[in-house]
Write a protein that holds these residues in place. Sequence first.
Motif, PDB file in Angstrom:
ATOM      1  N   TRP A 109     -19.032  55.461  -4.128  1.00 34.23           N
ATOM      2  CA  TRP A 109     -18.079  54.477  -4.627  1.00 34.23           C
ATOM      3  C   TRP A 109     -18.409  53.985  -6.041  1.00 34.23           C
ATOM      4  O   TRP A 109     -17.791  53.025  -6.509  1.00 34.23           O
ATOM      5  N   ARG A 110     -19.342  54.654  -6.706  1.00 36.53           N
ATOM      6  CA  ARG A 110     -19.731  54.159  -8.028  1.00 36.53           C
ATOM      7  C   ARG A 110     -18.569  54.171  -9.009  1.00 36.53           C
ATOM      8  O   ARG A 110     -18.418  53.240  -9.814  1.00 36.53           O
ATOM      9  N   ARG A 111     -17.751  55.189  -8.956  1.00 38.80           N
ATOM     10  CA  ARG A 111     -16.599  55.243  -9.865  1.00 38.80           C
ATOM     11  C   ARG A 111     -15.663  54.063  -9.636  1.00 38.80           C
ATOM     12  O   ARG A 111     -15.107  53.506 -10.590  1.00 38.80           O
ATOM     13  N   VAL A 112     -15.507  53.691  -8.377  1.00 38.26           N
ATOM     14  CA  VAL A 112     -14.634  52.555  -8.054  1.00 38.26           C
ATOM     15  C   VAL A 112     -15.187  51.277  -8.663  1.00 38.26           C
ATOM     16  O   VAL A 112     -14.463  50.484  -9.287  1.00 38.26           O
ATOM     17  N   TRP A 113     -16.509  51.072  -8.509  1.00 39.00           N
ATOM     18  CA  TRP A 113     -17.103  49.852  -9.052  1.00 39.00           C
ATOM     19  C   TRP A 113     -17.151  49.884 -10.567  1.00 39.00           C
ATOM     20  O   TRP A 113     -17.056  48.827 -11.223  1.00 39.00           O
ATOM     21  N   ASP A 114     -17.275  51.078 -11.156  1.00 36.39           N
ATOM     22  CA  ASP A 114     -17.187  51.164 -12.611  1.00 36.39           C
ATOM     23  C   ASP A 114     -15.802  50.747 -13.093  1.00 36.39           C
ATOM     24  O   ASP A 114     -15.669  50.040 -14.105  1.00 36.39           O
ATOM     25  N   MET A 115     -14.768  51.162 -12.377  1.00 34.20           N
ATOM     26  CA  MET A 115     -13.409  50.754 -12.740  1.00 34.20           C
ATOM     27  C   MET A 115     -13.222  49.249 -12.553  1.00 34.20           C
ATOM     28  O   MET A 115     -12.528  48.593 -13.337  1.00 34.20           O
ATOM     29  N   ALA A 116     -13.845  48.695 -11.511  1.00 32.53           N
ATOM     30  CA  ALA A 116     -13.779  47.249 -11.305  1.00 32.53           C
ATOM     31  C   ALA A 116     -14.453  46.509 -12.450  1.00 32.53           C
ATOM     32  O   ALA A 116     -13.982  45.454 -12.902  1.00 32.53           O
ATOM     33  N   LEU A 117     -15.563  47.064 -12.937  1.00 30.21           N
ATOM     34  CA  LEU A 117     -16.265  46.459 -14.066  1.00 30.21           C
ATOM     35  C   LEU A 117     -15.401  46.491 -15.322  1.00 30.21           C
ATOM     36  O   LEU A 117     -15.283  45.483 -16.041  1.00 30.21           O
TER      37      LEU A 117
END
Length: 332
Positions: A109-117
């Motif tokens: 889910w790192r890409r998801v959290w990067d987008m959230a950032l």
Amino acid sequence: MFDLAFIWAGLIAFAVLVYVILDGFDLGVGILFPLAQDTRERDMMIKSVEPVWDGNETWLILGGGGLLAAFPLAYAVALPALYVPLLLMLLALVFRGVAFEYRWRTEKWRRVWDMALIGGSATAAACQGITLGAIIQGIAVEGRSYAGGWWDWLTPFSLLTGLALTVGYALLGATWLVMKTEGDLQSRMRRHARVLTFAALALIGVVSLLVPFQGQTYYDRWLTQPGLYYTPVIPLLLLGTSIALLRGLRQRRDRAPFLSALALFVLSFIGFGVSIYPFTVPTSLTIEEAAAPESTLLFTLVGTAILLPLILGYTAYTYWVFRGKVDLDEGY
């Protein structure tokens, strides 16, 4: 005798300024996150702000809490006018904060959290700028209550100030990364900082030209005598600071561009203060009209006099401990 209301206005202005210049660069790092070329560079960008980002938001709490304590009428009038951008800003800051912590805990889910950032940083920056524009253009007050509509904050001018602050934060983020990183990432951020400097200056210029036409008070302050004699001072200082910023980037200096970018924000904030003084809610409530009783101002001032040096002390100590370049392999 010192006027407690004006002392508190100065303290709140100081807290807001410190928040803008400190949290501004880590929001800027989030805005620039898509420009990282690989996972290692993204990790370096995060590591550069990870020790300080949450402490930076202390100043937002101090500014908001100080406004409630010292100027409750201004707080009660301004919040209904700005509910939407302020609520979106707070939600964006929450998503960004969660993303800081969770992106290290997962690969899937790192890409998801990067987008959230990225989304949280850009949204928070834009909402802060929109709030600034809405304050400058004025808040309708009738009696002691907000008299405007739900969407009065949403105008072309407020959207322009939202864009200007977002670009300004990106400039702070780029110069911060120039100071904190090395190699290819630093070189690219130096190039981006040059472009962002010209973009920020253009937007500051357009906003500054439009401010006098947002109300008669601003027009009289900047474009009639005797204020007209002092109007060129801030633009000239901005020009000199911008030249210093670009020179620092061209000479490949590390700290000078970031310090010059901070100076741009300080000068712009001074211009904002000159424009709205002596109002807490332009152009409806002055500092004196919105102030709490003197007993309340004095009581809260005593507590602030104790806490403020502590906050300044641990903030300075944190930046001192985590000074220097970021190295993922060796730490600071």
